[in-house]
Design an enzyme around this catalytic site. Structure first.
Site, PDB file in Angstrom:
ATOM      1  N   LYS A 199       0.815  -1.203   0.115  1.00  0.00           N
ATOM      2  CA  LYS A 199      -0.096  -0.039  -0.096  1.00  0.00           C
ATOM      3  C   LYS A 199       0.937   1.180  -0.035  1.00  0.00           C
ATOM      4  CE  LYS A 199      -2.024   3.122   2.177  1.00  0.00           C
ATOM      5  NZ  LYS A 199      -1.948   4.532   1.636  1.00  0.00           N
ATOM      6  N   GLU A 256       2.971   7.726  15.366  1.00  0.00           N
ATOM      7  CA  GLU A 256       1.526   7.640  15.650  1.00  0.00           C
ATOM      8  C   GLU A 256       0.718   6.392  14.897  1.00  0.00           C
ATOM      9  OE1 GLU A 256      -0.333  11.140  14.065  1.00  0.00           O
ATOM     10  OE2 GLU A 256      -2.327  10.425  14.797  1.00  0.00           O
ATOM     11  N   GLU A 275       9.290   0.925  11.026  1.00  0.00           N
ATOM     12  CA  GLU A 275      10.248   2.023  10.750  1.00  0.00           C
ATOM     13  C   GLU A 275       9.730   3.304  10.933  1.00  0.00           C
ATOM     14  OE1 GLU A 275      12.551   4.502   9.845  1.00  0.00           O
ATOM     15  OE2 GLU A 275      12.569   3.684   7.623  1.00  0.00           O
ATOM     16  N   CYS A 309      13.619  10.144   8.006  1.00  0.00           N
ATOM     17  CA  CYS A 309      13.333  10.058   9.435  1.00  0.00           C
ATOM     18  C   CYS A 309      14.610   9.909  10.102  1.00  0.00           C
ATOM     19  CB  CYS A 309      12.915   8.432   9.277  1.00  0.00           C
ATOM     20  SG  CYS A 309      13.569   7.398   8.280  1.00  0.00           S
ATOM     21  N   GLU A 407       9.071  15.423  15.962  1.00  0.00           N
ATOM     22  CA  GLU A 407       9.445  15.441  14.712  1.00  0.00           C
ATOM     23  C   GLU A 407       9.024  16.309  13.594  1.00  0.00           C
ATOM     24  OE1 GLU A 407       8.622  11.788  12.308  1.00  0.00           O
ATOM     25  OE2 GLU A 407      10.549  11.567  11.876  1.00  0.00           O
TER      26      GLU A 407
HETATM   27  P1  NAP Z   1       1.646   8.255   8.156  1.00  0.00           P
HETATM   28  O1  NAP Z   1       0.123   8.642   8.158  1.00  0.00           O
HETATM   29  O2  NAP Z   1       2.234   7.599   9.006  1.00  0.00           O
HETATM   30  O3  NAP Z   1       1.632   7.593   6.612  1.00  0.00           O
HETATM   31  C1  NAP Z   1       2.366   6.258   6.207  1.00  0.00           C
HETATM   32  C2  NAP Z   1       1.863   5.227   5.755  1.00  0.00           C
HETATM   33  O4  NAP Z   1       0.664   4.792   6.565  1.00  0.00           O
HETATM   34  C3  NAP Z   1       0.905   5.761   4.338  1.00  0.00           C
HETATM   35  O5  NAP Z   1       0.954   4.760   3.460  1.00  0.00           O
HETATM   36  C4  NAP Z   1      -0.690   6.170   5.070  1.00  0.00           C
HETATM   37  O6  NAP Z   1      -1.318   6.203   4.112  1.00  0.00           O
HETATM   38  C5  NAP Z   1      -0.520   4.960   5.893  1.00  0.00           C
HETATM   39  N1  NAP Z   1      -1.506   5.037   6.964  1.00  0.00           N
HETATM   40  C6  NAP Z   1      -2.037   6.243   7.507  1.00  0.00           C
HETATM   41  N2  NAP Z   1      -3.049   5.793   8.462  1.00  0.00           N
HETATM   42  C7  NAP Z   1      -3.107   4.579   8.520  1.00  0.00           C
HETATM   43  C8  NAP Z   1      -3.904   3.616   9.318  1.00  0.00           C
HETATM   44  N3  NAP Z   1      -4.717   3.998  10.130  1.00  0.00           N
HETATM   45  N4  NAP Z   1      -3.767   2.084   9.171  1.00  0.00           N
HETATM   46  C9  NAP Z   1      -2.798   1.806   8.194  1.00  0.00           C
HETATM   47  N5  NAP Z   1      -1.980   2.818   7.149  1.00  0.00           N
HETATM   48  C10 NAP Z   1      -2.402   3.943   7.646  1.00  0.00           C
HETATM   49  O7  NAP Z   1       2.517   9.491   7.828  1.00  0.00           O
HETATM   50  P2  NAP Z   1       1.884  10.924   7.090  1.00  0.00           P
HETATM   51  O8  NAP Z   1       0.520  11.222   7.417  1.00  0.00           O
HETATM   52  O9  NAP Z   1       2.118  10.644   5.583  1.00  0.00           O
HETATM   53  O10 NAP Z   1       3.196  11.960   7.708  1.00  0.00           O
HETATM   54  C11 NAP Z   1       2.879  12.364   8.975  1.00  0.00           C
HETATM   55  C12 NAP Z   1       4.253  12.310   9.509  1.00  0.00           C
HETATM   56  O11 NAP Z   1       4.686  11.069   9.661  1.00  0.00           O
HETATM   57  C13 NAP Z   1       5.207  13.399   9.056  1.00  0.00           C
HETATM   58  O12 NAP Z   1       4.916  14.577   9.269  1.00  0.00           O
HETATM   59  C14 NAP Z   1       6.471  12.683   9.518  1.00  0.00           C
HETATM   60  O13 NAP Z   1       6.565  13.203  10.672  1.00  0.00           O
HETATM   61  C15 NAP Z   1       6.237  11.371   9.859  1.00  0.00           C
HETATM   62  N6  NAP Z   1       6.805  10.350   8.773  1.00  0.00           N
HETATM   63  C16 NAP Z   1       7.587   9.625   8.884  1.00  0.00           C
HETATM   64  C17 NAP Z   1       8.514   8.681   7.840  1.00  0.00           C
HETATM   65  C18 NAP Z   1       9.417   7.978   8.333  1.00  0.00           C
HETATM   66  O14 NAP Z   1      10.009   7.463   7.335  1.00  0.00           O
HETATM   67  N7  NAP Z   1       9.772   7.526   9.348  1.00  0.00           N
HETATM   68  C19 NAP Z   1       7.832   8.831   6.656  1.00  0.00           C
HETATM   69  C20 NAP Z   1       6.683   9.731   6.259  1.00  0.00           C
HETATM   70  C21 NAP Z   1       6.230  10.688   7.378  1.00  0.00           C
HETATM   71  P3  NAP Z   1      -1.952   7.594   3.516  1.00  0.00           P
HETATM   72  O15 NAP Z   1      -0.811   8.172   2.909  1.00  0.00           O
HETATM   73  O16 NAP Z   1      -3.091   6.982   2.373  1.00  0.00           O
HETATM   74  O17 NAP Z   1      -2.521   8.417   4.684  1.00  0.00           O
END
Ligand code: NAP
Ligand code: MG
Length: 505
Positions: A199, A256, A275, A309, A407
């Site tokens: 996904k 989260e 990760e 990250c 972060e």
């Molecule tokens: P995110 O919500 O954690 O998204 C990561 C993945 O998880 C995406 O494919 C997302 O889908 C999916 N997802 C979201 N809610 C989910 C759920 N309830 N169950 C299963 N999968 C789910 O990250 P984001 O909203 O894109 O970014 C938010 C913050 O996360 C950023 O500001 C940053 O701080 C952090 N982040 C960290 C990393 C890392 O490499 N550690 C990478 C990206 C972001 P959708 O995209 O369709 O929501």
């Protein structure tokens, strides 16, 4: 598609790919989503729609998981000779390289990163993990184990372990390195003999879909081994993490959502690897090569617009060099050319989305309110429709400030001086975070370097460098930065189960 939407000349394949309908990939076929709905994909440099993708939901996930289950249980992939599997995995690496230009352009258009960076880093790192893993396909081994079975004196047993594929893997990836995160997930799962439902992130589904199309067109994977369902996290990610026929979920993204995934996975106690986020320290000692440390610390936070990250977002510099270091990084920040990723002269592109832009802008404002001193950047601009944030350096920060604790995931560094304290104290300060993904230490003193490497509670410590990745090096986090490791042979633990077999001779 309307070529005027893209202000740039692109590879023919990119134009064709963007303009066509993008379906879900299930059981070796491109299929329409159950909802019949699609969602828009935008160019973050303009905010304009460049493509639309299928909005997958729980019914699509169910079909994809069943296809992956069927492929796994049939043995079509798992039982294929490891040598054959290795050749196919290697071939995927070759295909990625062959399509470097278009994949780099898609990555730049979708994520915003400079196209030259995508072509020099994201794409070759993606092909390399397939080649590295291809070699492991023939080397996943168990052990023979001597025993001391106390309660059966005189008996003879032959005991050994088998390392077997964990099964059907749900893989959920983020938007910061869309192709590379797909590669980090798909390559080891295939190597271990698993089948996959991937996904991608809603913001950046294009390169993973195009990679899937390239693999499909090459006809090298049996049907059902790789399935890709695009869509939103709540609609497609959540049912994948919950699905009772999924044996393992691998997630990269926010801490989260990582916590939500672990709860969703508990229904059938599927294996989980995570990760997650970071708040990595860059620690500069006064004896360091200061010019190299300044350049390294700037790159540690500004590479990929800070959307890493392991970004070096907390800078600690000894008070003797603090002004020189912080001013040096500020000077670099001021000179970084911010612009659309597809423009050749751009050094830093826009942030990935309006949501991310608003979030980072909010942190910059909170830093100003909480008494941080902006010595570079601090400004952001979306008047063109793009999500541009200027590289920002905050001095006079402290551990209690929101932007030091949380972060940010943007090009914002918080600088703090330290004095001649013990290494223990400096390490405690660096470790004063819920995260534990990475750190870098800058010093010429080999003893200080190794002592600090031991004291830092993080999955990666770089000495006199930052952001150095290799397919052979395990990567992952302590504390709330995650569970398990990506890359290296360590990652194969995520995708295998160990079976002990004991034979009564
Ligand atoms: P995110 O919500 O954690 O998204 C990561 C993945 O998880 C995406 O494919 C997302 O889908 C999916 N997802 C979201 N809610 C989910 C759920 N309830 N169950 C299963 N999968 C789910 O990250 P984001 O909203 O894109 O970014 C938010 C913050 O996360 C950023 O500001 C940053 O701080 C952090 N982040 C960290 C990393 C890392 O490499 N550690 C990478 C990206 C972001 P959708 O995209 O369709 O929501
Ligand atoms: Mg999200």
């Amino acid at each position: 598609m309307d070529a005027s939407i893209l202000n740039y000349k692109v590879n023919d394949n990119v134009g064709d790919f963007l303009s066509k309908e993008k379906k879900l990939y299930i059981a070796g076929k491109w299929v329409d989503p159950d909802s019949g709905k699609s969602f828009d994909v935008e160019d973050p440099a303009t905010g304009k729609k460049i493509a639309s993708c299928s909005a997958g939901n729980s019914k699509d996930i169910d079909l994809a998981v069943k296809a992956a289950r069927k492929a796994f249980d049939s043995g079509v992939w798992t039982d294929m000779s490891n040598s054959e599997k290795g050749k196919i995995i290697w071939k995927i690496g070759d295909l990625i390289d062959k399509h470097n230009e278009e994949l780099a352009q898609l990555e730049s258009l979708d994520n915003g990163k400079p196209v030259a960076v995508a072509g020099a880093a994201d794409v070759p790192l993606s092909s390399d993990i397939f080649r590295y893993m291809a070699g492991w396909a023939t080397k996943i081994e168990g052990n023979t184990i001597p025993y001391s079975c106390l309660y059966t004196p005189g008996a003879k047993y032959h005991s050994y372990t088998l390392r077997e594929p964990v099964g059907v893997c749900g893989q959920i990836i983020p938007w910061n390195f869309p192709l590379l995160m797909a590669a980090w997930k798909i390559a080891p799962a295939l190597t271990a003999g698993c089948t996959i439902v991937l996904k991608p992130a809603e913001q950046t589904p294009l390169s993973a879909l195009r990679l899937t199309e390239i693999i499909h067109d090459a006809g090298i994977l049996p049907e059902g081994v790789l399935n890709v369902v695009t869509g939103f996290g709540e609609d497609a990610g959540a049912p994948l993490a919950e699905h009772p026929m999924v044996d393992k979920v691998a997630f990269t993204g926010s801490t989260e959502v990582g916590k939500i995934i672990t709860k969703a996975a508990s229904g059938n106690l599927k294996k989980v690897s995570l990760e997650l986020g970071g708040k990595s320290p860059t620690i500069i000692f006064p004896d360091a090569d200061i010019d190299a440390a300044i350049a390294g610390a700037a790159s540690a936070i500004f590479f990929n617009h800070g959307q890493c990250c392991c970004a070096g977002s907390r800078l600690f510099a000894h008070e003797k060099v603090f002004d020189k270091v912080s001013e040096g990084i500020a000077k670099i920040a001021e000179n970084i050319k911010v612009g659309p990723g597809m423009e050749a002269s751009t050094e830093m592109g826009p942030l990935v989305s309006d949501e991310q832009y608003q979030k980072v802008a909010g942190y910059i404002e909170s830093g100003k309110t909480e008494g941080g001193e902006v010595i570079a950047g601090g400004n952001y601009d979306n008047s063109s429709g793009g999500h541009f944030v200027h590289p920002t350096v905050f001095a006079k920060t402290n551990a209690d400030m929101t932007l030091v604790k949380e972060e940010i995931f943007g090009p914002v560094v918080c600088a703090q001086p330290f004095s001649d304290e013990s290494l223990e104290k400096i390490a405690n300060e660096a470790n004063n975070t819920n995260f534990g993904l990475a750190a870098s230490v800058w010093t010429k003193d080999i003893s200080v370097a190794h002592k600090m490497a031991a004291k830092i509670r993080a999955g990666t410590v770089w000495v006199n460098c930052h952001n150095i990745f290799d397919a052979s090096l395990p990567f992952g986090g302590y504390k709330e930065s995650g569970w398990g490791r990506e890359m290296g042979h360590e990652v194969l633990k995520n995708y295998t189960e160990v079976k002990a077999v004991t034979v009564n001779l």
